[in-house]
Structures are given as structure tokens and as C-alpha cells.
Design a protein around this motif. Structure first.
Motif, short mmCIF file in Angstrom:
data_model
loop_
_atom_site.label_atom_id
_atom_site.label_comp_id
_atom_site.label_asym_id
_atom_site.label_seq_id
_atom_site.Cartn_x
_atom_site.Cartn_y
_atom_site.Cartn_z
N VAL A 161 0.85 -1.19 0.00
CA VAL A 161 0.00 0.00 0.00
C VAL A 161 0.89 1.25 0.00
O VAL A 161 1.90 1.31 0.72
CB VAL A 161 -0.94 0.01 1.22
CG1 VAL A 161 -1.68 1.34 1.33
CG2 VAL A 161 -1.95 -1.13 1.12
N ASP A 162 0.50 2.22 -0.79
CA ASP A 162 1.26 3.47 -0.87
C ASP A 162 1.37 4.11 0.52
O ASP A 162 0.36 4.34 1.19
CB ASP A 162 0.55 4.44 -1.83
CG ASP A 162 1.41 5.63 -2.21
OD1 ASP A 162 2.34 5.98 -1.44
OD2 ASP A 162 1.16 6.22 -3.27
N PHE B 23 -9.67 -1.65 7.74
CA PHE B 23 -10.83 -2.04 6.95
C PHE B 23 -11.37 -0.95 6.03
O PHE B 23 -12.13 -1.26 5.11
CB PHE B 23 -11.94 -2.54 7.88
CG PHE B 23 -11.60 -3.83 8.57
CD1 PHE B 23 -11.66 -5.03 7.90
CD2 PHE B 23 -11.17 -3.83 9.89
CE1 PHE B 23 -11.33 -6.22 8.52
CE2 PHE B 23 -10.85 -5.02 10.53
CZ PHE B 23 -10.92 -6.22 9.84
N ARG B 24 -11.03 0.32 6.29
CA ARG B 24 -11.56 1.40 5.45
C ARG B 24 -10.49 2.08 4.61
O ARG B 24 -10.81 2.83 3.68
CB ARG B 24 -12.27 2.44 6.32
CG ARG B 24 -13.44 1.87 7.11
CD ARG B 24 -14.23 2.95 7.81
NE ARG B 24 -14.88 3.85 6.86
CZ ARG B 24 -15.64 4.89 7.20
NH1 ARG B 24 -15.85 5.14 8.50
NH2 ARG B 24 -16.20 5.65 6.30
N VAL B 25 -9.22 1.82 4.92
CA VAL B 25 -8.13 2.43 4.16
C VAL B 25 -7.30 1.36 3.46
O VAL B 25 -7.15 1.35 2.24
CB VAL B 25 -7.22 3.28 5.09
CG1 VAL B 25 -6.05 3.87 4.27
CG2 VAL B 25 -8.02 4.40 5.73
N ALA C 16 -7.44 -0.45 -0.61
CA ALA C 16 -6.20 -0.29 -1.40
C ALA C 16 -5.58 -1.62 -1.77
O ALA C 16 -4.79 -1.71 -2.72
CB ALA C 16 -5.20 0.55 -0.59
N SER C 17 -5.93 -2.69 -1.03
CA SER C 17 -5.34 -4.02 -1.28
C SER C 17 -6.25 -4.92 -2.10
O SER C 17 -5.87 -6.07 -2.38
CB SER C 17 -5.05 -4.71 0.06
OG SER C 17 -4.27 -3.90 0.91
N LEU C 18 -7.41 -4.43 -2.50
CA LEU C 18 -8.39 -5.30 -3.15
C LEU C 18 -7.87 -5.96 -4.42
O LEU C 18 -8.19 -7.12 -4.71
CB LEU C 18 -9.66 -4.51 -3.46
CG LEU C 18 -10.65 -4.34 -2.31
CD1 LEU C 18 -11.84 -3.50 -2.75
CD2 LEU C 18 -11.13 -5.70 -1.80
#
Length: 306
Positions: free
Chosen positions: A202-203, A222-224, A228-230
Motif C-alpha cells: 500500500v502506498d 478495513f476502510r483504508v 487499497a489491497s483489493l
């Protein structure tokens, strides 16, 4: 698109060629069920023409007619090598019309077995995803723990899940639960590894921005980090889904009493290769269908990334 682009395609000429091949006399002593093949080809062509009228993108239309053209070529060569010229052993390689006829005869039985296989896949796959994604998020969040877990994952993922079948038979209550256990193992490690890889890559700017806003750890995960990892998570899911179908068939061949793997193994043991090939083709179509739907779901969920 013009009517010429929609309907004047090589695939439609291949369809006509396939019908002309069926006019040749049969040399095989076994019934070829040519009418079943012709009905299937005409049905396929009607679907292609109907869908061609609705497709708006030229790339999608090209893909559709290319697939149809491949099917016509395959059926034509298959028909020539079996029913028309009898080059292949008719017991091992039945004519395509015979296979299509067998599918129609066994359609109820095949539906039951496909339903059983899909239920096993869904149970094992969803169980693995529900456990692997949160665990991968928490493990990948720690750089030190994530590095160690990467090697552990490589070790366990290199072991074919099918070797655990004897232990599953000894420890689990039913043979169906053994198949679910195999699917769970086949899916867990790719999804777990994909989730960790997504978290670790993740950046950092995204994480730093969230920290500035005093985001709590659960919200961070869970929200950040999860959105981003999906993309990496779905790569793991696709890999796990592909391997799951291979291992499901193997697991069902060993001790199951239903499912497409059982269908194929049962009839191959009796030398009924018409049903064996029918089962193999059904498995291939089911895998393509499930993969197509999963990719559609993935594209819809990741639409925001585009």
C-alpha cells in the motif's frame, strides 16, 4: 457498427462448413447422432446472431464470434476424425453428436452433480476468504510479522492440499466435509498471500494521510488498507478459485458419492467414455462460467480504481 461488421464474419462461414460436413456419410459403426450435433450448432449460431445484434463494442463482438468460430472448427475436426472417417477408436473417442445426445439424456443427473460440486466450492471458498482476508490484513500490517509469514505461506502453499485427504477422512465426519476442507486449503493460502502482499505494498502516502486524520487501527485496516489491497486480494482469489476446481474434481474422484468428479470417475471405471467426455466438457463449461461471473464481480467492485 454496420450490418456488414456484425454479420459478415468468418465464424458464420465456419458454421456453414460444419453443416456441410454433416452431409458426408458416416463410416463409424456406432450411432453418430448427427441430428444432435446439427441442433447444437444451429442453437449456437442463433445465440451468436441474437447477441451480435445487441453488442455495442466491436471488441466484444470480435471475442464472441472468435469463440463461436473455434467451437465450429473443433466440432468439424472432431466429426471428421470420428463419425465421418473413423480415424479414432470409437470406444475412446465418441462422435460429438453422441456426446451432445448423452448430455441431453443425462441432463438431470448432470445438474444434480454440478449443483453438488458448486455447493462444495462455495462453502470452502467463502470460508477461506472470510478467514484469510482479515488474518492477512492483521499479519501484513506488521512489516516484521509479514516478512516471516511470507516464508511460512510459501512453505505450506507448496504442499498440494490433496495430500491431506487421508487426514480429512480420518478426522472429519463426512466425505463432503473432506471436499470442503480441500477447497478451503486450496483457497486459503493464495488469498492470505495476496492480502499480505496488498497490505505490504500500500502506498505509504495513503497511510500517512490517514494517520494525520487520527484514524483508528480498525478503520485504518478495513476502510483504508483493505480497499487499497483489493486488487491483490482478487488476484489471490482468482488463483485459489482455479486451483479449487482442479482439486475438487480430484477429491470427488477419490471418495465422494456425488459431484462432477464422481460422475467422471464412476463412468470411466466402467469404460463409458461417452459419459466421461461429457462430464469433462461440463466441468470445463462450469469453470468458464464461474470464472466469468467472478471476473464481472471483480470488475464491478474495482470500478472505482479505473
Amino acid at each position: 457498427m454496420t450490418l456488414k461488421k456484425r454479420y459478415l464474419r468468418v465464424a458464420h462461414l465456419l458454421f456453414i462448413a460444419l453443416l456441410l460436413i454433416q452431409l458426408l456419410p458416416d463410416k463409424s459403426a456406432n450411432p453418430a447422432y448427427t441430428n444432435s450435433l446439427i441442433s447444437f450448432a444451429i442453437g449456437t449460431e442463433v445465440v451468436v446472431l441474437a447477441v451480435s445484434a445487441l453488442i455495442k463494442k466491436e471488441e466484444s463482438l470480435a471475442l464472441l464470434v472468435d469463440i463461436a468460430g473455434f467451437i465450429y472448427i473443433l466440432l468439424g475436426i472432431w466429426s471428421l476424425a470420428t463419425a465421418k472417417f473413423d480415424y479414432l477408436n470409437p470406444q475412446l473417442f465418441p462422435a460429438p453428436g453422441r456426446v451432445i445426445h448423452q448430455f441431453v439424456v443425462d441432463r438431470d443427473k448432470i445438474f444434480v452433480n454440478v449443483k453438488s460440486s458448486l455447493q462444495t466450492i462455495v462453502k470452502g471458498f467463502l470460508l477461506a476468504v472470510v478467514i484469510a482476508v482479515p488474518l492477512g490484513l492483521f499479519v501484513g500490517w506488521s512489516a516484521r510479522l509479514g516478512s516471516a509469514a511470507t516464508y511460512i505461506t510459501k512453505f505450506f502453499s507448496s504442499i498440494p492440499p490433496i495430500v491431506y485427504i487421508p487426514y480429512g477422512i480420518a478426522l472429519l465426519p463426512t466425505l463432503k466435509s473432506v471436499s470442503v476442507f480441500v477447497i478451503f486449503l486450496a483457497t486459503f493460502w493464495p488469498v492470505f498471500a495476496g492480502t499480505m502482499s496488498g497490505v505490504l505494498n500500500v502506498d505509504k502516502r495513503i497511510i500517512d494521510s490517514a494517520k494525520v486524520l487520527n484514524v483508528s487501527k480498525p478503520e485504518m485496516l478495513f476502510r483504508v488498507i483493505l480497499p487499497a489491497s483489493l486488487q491483490q486480494i482478487f488476484l489471490g482469489c482468482n488463483q485459489g478459485l482455479s486451483v479449487s476446481f482442479i482439486l475438487l474434481t480430484s477429491a470427488e474422484m477419490i471418495n465422494a458419492k456425488d459431484g462432477m468428479g464422481y460422475y467422471v470417475k464412476n463412468y470411466s471405471d466402467f469404460g463409458d467414455y461417452t459419459r466421461t467426455i461429457t462430464g469433462l466438457l461440463v466441468i470445463g463449461f462450469v469453470v468458464i462460467g464461474v470464472t466469468f461471473l467472478f471476473n464481472k464481480f471483480q470488475n464491478r467492485l474495482l470500478k472505482w480504481k479505473r
